[in-house]
Design an enzyme around this catalytic site. Structure first.
Site, PDB file in Angstrom:
ATOM      1  N   ASP A 258       0.853  -1.193   0.000  1.00  0.00           N
ATOM      2  CA  ASP A 258       0.000   0.000   0.000  1.00  0.00           C
ATOM      3  C   ASP A 258       0.899   1.257   0.000  1.00  0.00           C
ATOM      4  O   ASP A 258       1.773   1.390   0.868  1.00  0.00           O
ATOM      5  CB  ASP A 258      -0.871  -0.058   1.274  1.00  0.00           C
TER       6      ASP A 258
ATOM      7  N   GLU B 177      30.270   5.876   5.429  1.00  0.00           N
ATOM      8  CA  GLU B 177      30.233   4.441   5.709  1.00  0.00           C
ATOM      9  C   GLU B 177      30.078   3.664   4.398  1.00  0.00           C
ATOM     10  O   GLU B 177      29.888   2.472   4.403  1.00  0.00           O
ATOM     11  CB  GLU B 177      29.094   4.112   6.671  1.00  0.00           C
TER      12      GLU B 177
ATOM     13  N   HIS C 161      18.831  12.906  13.123  1.00  0.00           N
ATOM     14  CA  HIS C 161      19.241  11.985  12.058  1.00  0.00           C
ATOM     15  C   HIS C 161      17.947  11.363  11.531  1.00  0.00           C
ATOM     16  O   HIS C 161      17.112  10.902  12.328  1.00  0.00           O
ATOM     17  CB  HIS C 161      20.172  10.905  12.623  1.00  0.00           C
TER      18      HIS C 161
ATOM     19  N   CYS D 137      26.249   6.301  10.620  1.00  0.00           N
ATOM     20  CA  CYS D 137      25.700   7.634  10.321  1.00  0.00           C
ATOM     21  C   CYS D 137      26.197   8.711  11.298  1.00  0.00           C
ATOM     22  O   CYS D 137      25.868   9.887  11.142  1.00  0.00           O
ATOM     23  CB  CYS D 137      24.173   7.588  10.365  1.00  0.00           C
TER      24      CYS D 137
ATOM     25  N   ASN E  70      17.571   8.042   2.881  1.00  0.00           N
ATOM     26  CA  ASN E  70      18.593   8.046   3.926  1.00  0.00           C
ATOM     27  C   ASN E  70      19.952   8.408   3.327  1.00  0.00           C
ATOM     28  O   ASN E  70      20.368   7.836   2.327  1.00  0.00           O
ATOM     29  CB  ASN E  70      18.665   6.661   4.598  1.00  0.00           C
TER      30      ASN E  70
ATOM     31  N   SER F  62      24.412   3.589  13.800  1.00  0.00           N
ATOM     32  CA  SER F  62      24.193   2.209  14.256  1.00  0.00           C
ATOM     33  C   SER F  62      25.495   1.559  14.675  1.00  0.00           C
ATOM     34  O   SER F  62      26.573   1.885  14.196  1.00  0.00           O
ATOM     35  CB  SER F  62      23.573   1.391  13.117  1.00  0.00           C
TER      36      SER F  62
ATOM     37  N   LYS G 157       8.988  10.078  15.424  1.00  0.00           N
ATOM     38  CA  LYS G 157       8.873   9.364  16.704  1.00  0.00           C
ATOM     39  C   LYS G 157       9.833   9.962  17.721  1.00  0.00           C
ATOM     40  O   LYS G 157       9.496  10.110  18.898  1.00  0.00           O
ATOM     41  CB  LYS G 157       9.205   7.876  16.508  1.00  0.00           C
TER      42      LYS G 157
ATOM     43  N   SER H 235      17.083  -1.608  15.478  1.00  0.00           N
ATOM     44  CA  SER H 235      17.735  -0.316  15.201  1.00  0.00           C
ATOM     45  C   SER H 235      16.828   0.839  15.634  1.00  0.00           C
ATOM     46  O   SER H 235      17.296   1.800  16.237  1.00  0.00           O
ATOM     47  CB  SER H 235      18.107  -0.192  13.717  1.00  0.00           C
TER      48      SER H 235
HETATM   49  N1  CAA Z   1      -0.754   2.863   5.805  1.00  0.00           N
HETATM   50  C1  CAA Z   1      -0.128   3.642   6.719  1.00  0.00           C
HETATM   51  N2  CAA Z   1       0.824   3.149   7.579  1.00  0.00           N
HETATM   52  C2  CAA Z   1       1.148   1.848   7.480  1.00  0.00           C
HETATM   53  C3  CAA Z   1       0.531   0.997   6.544  1.00  0.00           C
HETATM   54  C4  CAA Z   1      -0.463   1.560   5.672  1.00  0.00           C
HETATM   55  N3  CAA Z   1      -1.084   0.813   4.755  1.00  0.00           N
HETATM   56  N4  CAA Z   1       1.068  -0.236   6.686  1.00  0.00           N
HETATM   57  C5  CAA Z   1       1.981  -0.158   7.686  1.00  0.00           C
HETATM   58  N5  CAA Z   1       2.027   1.097   8.156  1.00  0.00           N
HETATM   59  C6  CAA Z   1       2.891   1.627   9.214  1.00  0.00           C
HETATM   60  C7  CAA Z   1       3.076   0.674  10.384  1.00  0.00           C
HETATM   61  O1  CAA Z   1       1.961   0.761  11.273  1.00  0.00           O
HETATM   62  C8  CAA Z   1       4.358   1.176  10.992  1.00  0.00           C
HETATM   63  O2  CAA Z   1       4.085   2.343  11.747  1.00  0.00           O
HETATM   64  P1  CAA Z   1       4.685   2.502  13.213  1.00  0.00           P
HETATM   65  O3  CAA Z   1       6.185   2.460  13.055  1.00  0.00           O
HETATM   66  O4  CAA Z   1       4.205   3.832  13.668  1.00  0.00           O
HETATM   67  O5  CAA Z   1       4.211   1.371  14.032  1.00  0.00           O
HETATM   68  C9  CAA Z   1       5.154   1.639   9.769  1.00  0.00           C
HETATM   69  O6  CAA Z   1       4.216   1.765   8.694  1.00  0.00           O
HETATM   70  C10 CAA Z   1       6.258   0.667   9.351  1.00  0.00           C
HETATM   71  O7  CAA Z   1       5.717  -0.562   9.090  1.00  0.00           O
HETATM   72  P2  CAA Z   1       6.328  -1.923   9.717  1.00  0.00           P
HETATM   73  O8  CAA Z   1       6.360  -1.845  11.186  1.00  0.00           O
HETATM   74  O9  CAA Z   1       5.582  -3.051   9.080  1.00  0.00           O
HETATM   75  O10 CAA Z   1       7.857  -1.872   9.294  1.00  0.00           O
HETATM   76  P3  CAA Z   1       8.658  -2.609   8.153  1.00  0.00           P
HETATM   77  O11 CAA Z   1       8.827  -4.044   8.509  1.00  0.00           O
HETATM   78  O12 CAA Z   1       8.145  -2.303   6.801  1.00  0.00           O
HETATM   79  O13 CAA Z   1      10.099  -1.900   8.318  1.00  0.00           O
HETATM   80  C11 CAA Z   1      11.698  -0.297   8.925  1.00  0.00           C
HETATM   81  C12 CAA Z   1      10.253  -0.527   8.540  1.00  0.00           C
HETATM   82  C13 CAA Z   1      11.999  -1.073  10.180  1.00  0.00           C
HETATM   83  C14 CAA Z   1      11.910   1.138   9.191  1.00  0.00           C
HETATM   84  C15 CAA Z   1      12.579  -0.735   7.750  1.00  0.00           C
HETATM   85  O14 CAA Z   1      12.420   0.171   6.722  1.00  0.00           O
HETATM   86  C16 CAA Z   1      14.046  -0.835   8.078  1.00  0.00           C
HETATM   87  O15 CAA Z   1      14.489  -1.804   8.687  1.00  0.00           O
HETATM   88  N6  CAA Z   1      14.867   0.145   7.634  1.00  0.00           N
HETATM   89  C17 CAA Z   1      16.337   0.084   7.757  1.00  0.00           C
HETATM   90  C18 CAA Z   1      16.866   0.293   9.166  1.00  0.00           C
HETATM   91  C19 CAA Z   1      16.646   1.703   9.644  1.00  0.00           C
HETATM   92  O16 CAA Z   1      16.572   2.655   8.912  1.00  0.00           O
HETATM   93  N7  CAA Z   1      16.589   1.838  10.981  1.00  0.00           N
HETATM   94  C20 CAA Z   1      16.433   3.152  11.586  1.00  0.00           C
HETATM   95  C21 CAA Z   1      17.192   3.278  12.874  1.00  0.00           C
HETATM   96  S1  CAA Z   1      18.934   2.893  12.578  1.00  0.00           S
HETATM   97  C22 CAA Z   1      19.599   4.344  11.969  1.00  0.00           C
HETATM   98  O17 CAA Z   1      19.044   5.376  12.119  1.00  0.00           O
HETATM   99  C23 CAA Z   1      20.902   4.233  11.263  1.00  0.00           C
HETATM  100  C24 CAA Z   1      20.619   4.246   9.787  1.00  0.00           C
HETATM  101  O18 CAA Z   1      20.562   5.326   9.206  1.00  0.00           O
HETATM  102  C25 CAA Z   1      20.385   3.010   9.090  1.00  0.00           C
END
Ligand code: CAA
Length: 377
Positions: A29, A80, A234, A112, A266, A299, A243, A202
């Site tokens: 979606d 990185e 960041h 980062c 990112n 990270s 958040k 993360s």
């Molecule tokens: N409409 C609106 N919202 C929706 C939706 C829809 N149809 N379907 C899902 N969502 C929402 C979920 O409710 C969730 O919201 P909340 O976080 O508020 O609960 C959000 O979309 C994400 O959905 P999921 O929980 O299902 O997450 P995902 O499995 O798709 O993964 C992620 C999301 C974890 C961010 C993933 O993109 C990821 O792992 N990214 C890489 C790691 C990363 O960036 N980590 C950040 C911290 S680490 C860091 O900062 C260092 C760095 O730069 C990497």
């Protein structure tokens, strides 16, 4: 002595993929990417563009703002996404910027967080070398494997800034709160082009680090949250920063900090500073003397919360028009182009446009060949 950011600009790829297109192809979606994750587009890099070429473009935007580039006696390159574990990528940049050879150049790495490490190092260096100017460049291209949850959070950019005394944009304050912990939340083994990650861990550790760093910052500084005017985070993806903002202070300007990151994706070491530029370029108010706080997270992990006071007359140093022109001139690619650019790094070096005037023209005998288009004209 006042020390901090004297000029700042960023650069990113000429090409982007719309996340609506990615969502359609991945049968997700669109609302999930746009609102759930908080991203609209991601920068995609052609084979002739890399962390060096965009870094040069970002740095060229600010070099004209300093009287004499011979005053730059240190270049710290934060990344990185390095392609060489021995030679510093900063040396290519030093060459194309025409900096003096009496200038120290080295790379720093800690996911980062690295550009923040460079900033604090440069501040201490300028404190004992008052006339020095340090050029810091944070440049990263973030790649995850297709089909993973990280895929919609790819992107990349380079930010360049000068650290000097009497800074014309931001004076860095002495207080900080830092937190380091050994955790496997995001990493990239040397043999791999794509990062590996534990997304939920993360995000959890990012927020936990924010809590610890802010507690330490406020304890050390004797400041209260009410003393903070704006916060830049960041931003690996918009929702993460939102958040963090909800956890901390519910700053009303969070949306302005995310305007650029939401269409770049990112950019790791550059991301926090792109948030800052986005706020300065897009929020129409007088920031002079305001306190801006920064949350840097890398990270692995190292995090830091620190602050700065905006200088008077900062407005004339901003590059808002250049940034907006660069972003408005980007070219949208199709999903199949994205797939081929993602999988096929080094096939045709000439088929794509570059954002700046230095291109990666090829790799011969494992040596990267960079060419300035200005030399060819
Ligand atoms: N409409 C609106 N919202 C929706 C939706 C829809 N149809 N379907 C899902 N969502 C929402 C979920 O409710 C969730 O919201 P909340 O976080 O508020 O609960 C959000 O979309 C994400 O959905 P999921 O929980 O299902 O997450 P995902 O499995 O798709 O993964 C992620 C999301 C974890 C961010 C993933 O993109 C990821 O792992 N990214 C890489 C790691 C990363 O960036 N980590 C950040 C911290 S680490 C860091 O900062 C260092 C760095 O730069 C990497």
């Amino acid at each position: 002595m006042k020390i901090g950011i004297d000029s700042i600009a960023f650069s990113t790829s000429k090409y982007f993929l719309s996340l609506d297109v990615l969502a359609q192809q991945r049968n997700v979606d669109c609302e999930k990417y746009c609102f759930g994750i908080g991203q609209k587009k991601m920068s995609i890099f052609p084979p002739n563009e890399d962390i060096v070429t965009i870094a040069i473009d970002a740095a060229q935007k600010i070099l004209s703002q300093i009287e004499n580039k011979k005053d730059i006696d240190m270049l710290i390159f934060a990344t990185e996404s390095s392609f060489d574990i021995s030679k510093s990528a900063g040396i290519y940049i030093h060459h194309f910027l025409g900096l003096k050879d009496d200038c120290r150049v080295f790379d720093v790495k800690q996911a980062c967080y690295s550009a923040t490490a460079a900033l604090q190092l440069a501040k201490a260096y300028v404190n004992s070398n008052h006339r020095s100017k340090v050029l810091i460049i944070g440049s990263d291209i973030v790649r995850y494997s297709p089909g993973t949850s990280g895929e919609p959070t790819q992107g990349g950019a380079a930010v360049a800034f000068i650290v000097s005394q009497n800074p014309r944009i931001l004076e860095i304050e002495p207080h900080f709160g830092a937190y380091t912990t050994d955790i496997m939340d995001f990493w990239r083994p040397i043999s791999m082009k794509e990062a590996l990650f534990d997304g939920k861990l993360s995000a959890h550790n990012y927020l936990k680090s924010l809590e610890i760093c802010t507690k330490r910052y406020f304890e050390k500084s004797n400041l209260a949250i009410s003393d903070v005017d704006h916060v830049c985070f960041h931003a690996p993806f918009g929702k993460m920063a939102r958040k963090a903002n909800n956890q901390l202070l519910k700053s009303k300007t969070i949306e302005e900090t995310l305007i650029y990151n939401s269409i770049i994706g990112n950019s790791c070491s550059a991301s926090l500073y792109v948030s800052f530029i986005s706020l300065m370029d897009n929020f129409k108010c007088d920031f002079s003397k305001k306190r801006i706080c920064f949350f840097s997270y890398g990270s692995g992990s190292v995090a830091e919360f620190f602050s700065g006071i905006i200088s008077e007359n900062y407005k004339k140093m901003l590059k808002a028009e250049e940034h907006q022109t660069m972003l408005s001139q980007r070219i949208e690619i199709s999903f199949s182009e994205y797939e081929s650019l993602h999988s096929n790094d080094f096939n045709d070096f000439s088929a794509y446009q570059n954002v700046g005037n230095v291109i990666l023209s090829g790799i011969v005998d494992n040596k990267r060949i960079y060419v300035s288009m200005e030399d060819n004209n």
